[in-house]
Design an enzyme around this catalytic site. Structure first.
Site, PDB file in Angstrom:
ATOM      1  N   HIS A 287       0.845  -1.188   0.000  1.00  0.00           N
ATOM      2  CA  HIS A 287       0.000   0.000   0.000  1.00  0.00           C
ATOM      3  C   HIS A 287       0.883   1.242   0.000  1.00  0.00           C
ATOM      4  CE1 HIS A 287      -3.457  -2.314   1.953  1.00  0.00           C
ATOM      5  NE2 HIS A 287      -2.420  -3.032   2.360  1.00  0.00           N
TER       6      HIS A 287
ATOM      7  N   GLU B 282       2.437  -0.940   4.649  1.00  0.00           N
ATOM      8  CA  GLU B 282       2.104   0.445   4.306  1.00  0.00           C
ATOM      9  C   GLU B 282       3.401   1.208   4.039  1.00  0.00           C
ATOM     10  OE1 GLU B 282      -0.623   2.118   3.845  1.00  0.00           O
ATOM     11  OE2 GLU B 282      -2.265   0.920   4.700  1.00  0.00           O
TER      12      GLU B 282
ATOM     13  N   HIS C 182      -2.484  -2.943  -3.458  1.00  0.00           N
ATOM     14  CA  HIS C 182      -3.866  -2.787  -3.001  1.00  0.00           C
ATOM     15  C   HIS C 182      -4.806  -2.563  -4.187  1.00  0.00           C
ATOM     16  CE1 HIS C 182      -6.565  -0.871   0.359  1.00  0.00           C
ATOM     17  NE2 HIS C 182      -6.997  -2.048  -0.040  1.00  0.00           N
TER      18      HIS C 182
ATOM     19  N   ASP D   2      -3.380   2.447  -4.916  1.00  0.00           N
ATOM     20  CA  ASP D   2      -2.059   2.331  -4.296  1.00  0.00           C
ATOM     21  C   ASP D   2      -1.454   0.922  -4.411  1.00  0.00           C
ATOM     22  OD1 ASP D   2      -4.305   1.806  -2.387  1.00  0.00           O
ATOM     23  OD2 ASP D   2      -2.706   1.354  -0.973  1.00  0.00           O
TER      24      ASP D   2
END
Length: 254
Positions: free
Chosen positions: A26, A91, A133, A143
């Site tokens: 992500h 992330e 993602h 993303d």
């Protein structure tokens, strides 16, 4: 590189039903990494990831890999609709398309590659299951996007990449786009489904198809992200399916 993990526990997780076999990348899509880290640890937000990678390469661990973090939301990949249940979420700090999407710094990319490599020493994660993602949720997410260096990650041995020869592109004829229908669209949708997308086979180039092609391009054809399946987009798709079937030591073929 040696991984130095910074503990930043999040309360937002639950039990897994099976070992993870997918890595989902992500971008944070927030103005700062600090704000993203705070949100991923906020009990009321009910979102989390296993890791967060700062722009300077710092690695934060929020949720143990053995637990199910809440980062994927509604989506699908290779028939699995509970992506959280089977994935490890990373992330990557970047403001994203809403706040000023920019290139990922060198230190950050090196850290992401090292983290993915480290995760794969503990879990069996095929190259076909290292995705973004937007791959699992084309209708909702963009993303980590077209600026993420997917080719570099694949050349490091993690994921797939294929670049077709010019004659292979030319052989596929005119582009396909919204409003088209027929055999070419049937083949396109079937191929996207076989690679892993949730798009079901069919003969209409509808909005679902356009969004899925756009997601494919963000990952595997970043120079053109417009939802139009031109010859190069389709040639890359065919090559990736062949690569996924036969395998490659690096996940990269030309």
């Amino acid at each position: 590189m040696t991984l130095e993990l910074i503990a930043a526990p999040s309360p937002n997780f639950d039990a897994r039903r099976s070992p993870p076999d997918l890595i989902l990348l992500h971008y944070t899509g927030m103005q700062t990494g600090e704000a993203a880290l705070d949100r991923l640890r906020d009990l009321e937000a009910r979102v989390s990831s296993h890791y967060l990678v700062e722009e300077d390469g710092r690695l934060f661990q929020l949720v143990p890999e053995e637990r199910r973090a809440w980062h994927a939301g509604q989506g699908a990949w290779q028939g699995e609709t509970d992506v959280n249940a089977v994935s490890i979420g990373i992330e990557i700090v970047n403001p994203g398309h809403e706040w000023g999407y920019r290139d990922f710094p060198e230190a950050q990319i090196e850290a992401v590659i090292a983290l993915v490599a480290d995760i794969r020493t503990r879990w069996t994660v095929p190259d076909t299951r290292i995705v973004g993602h937007s791959d699992t949720a084309p209708h909702r997410k963009t993303d980590p996007g077209e600026r993420f260096p997917w080719k570099r990650l694949a050349k490091a041995g993690h994921g797939l990449w294929f670049e077709p020869a010019p004659e292979r592109i030319a052989a596929l004829g005119r582009p396909l786009g919204p409003g088209d229908e027929g055999l070419g669209v049937v083949v396109l949708r079937s191929a996207l489904h076989r690679l892993g997308y949730g798009l079901m086979p069919g003969g209409d180039y509808d909005e679902d198809t356009r969004l899925t092609v756009e997601a494919f391009q963000r990952h595997w054809r970043p120079a053109q992200v417009n939802g139009i399946a031109d010859g190069e987009t389709r040639a890359r798709l065919v090559g990736l399916l062949q690569l996924a079937q036969v395998g490659s030591p690096t996940g990269v073929l030309n």
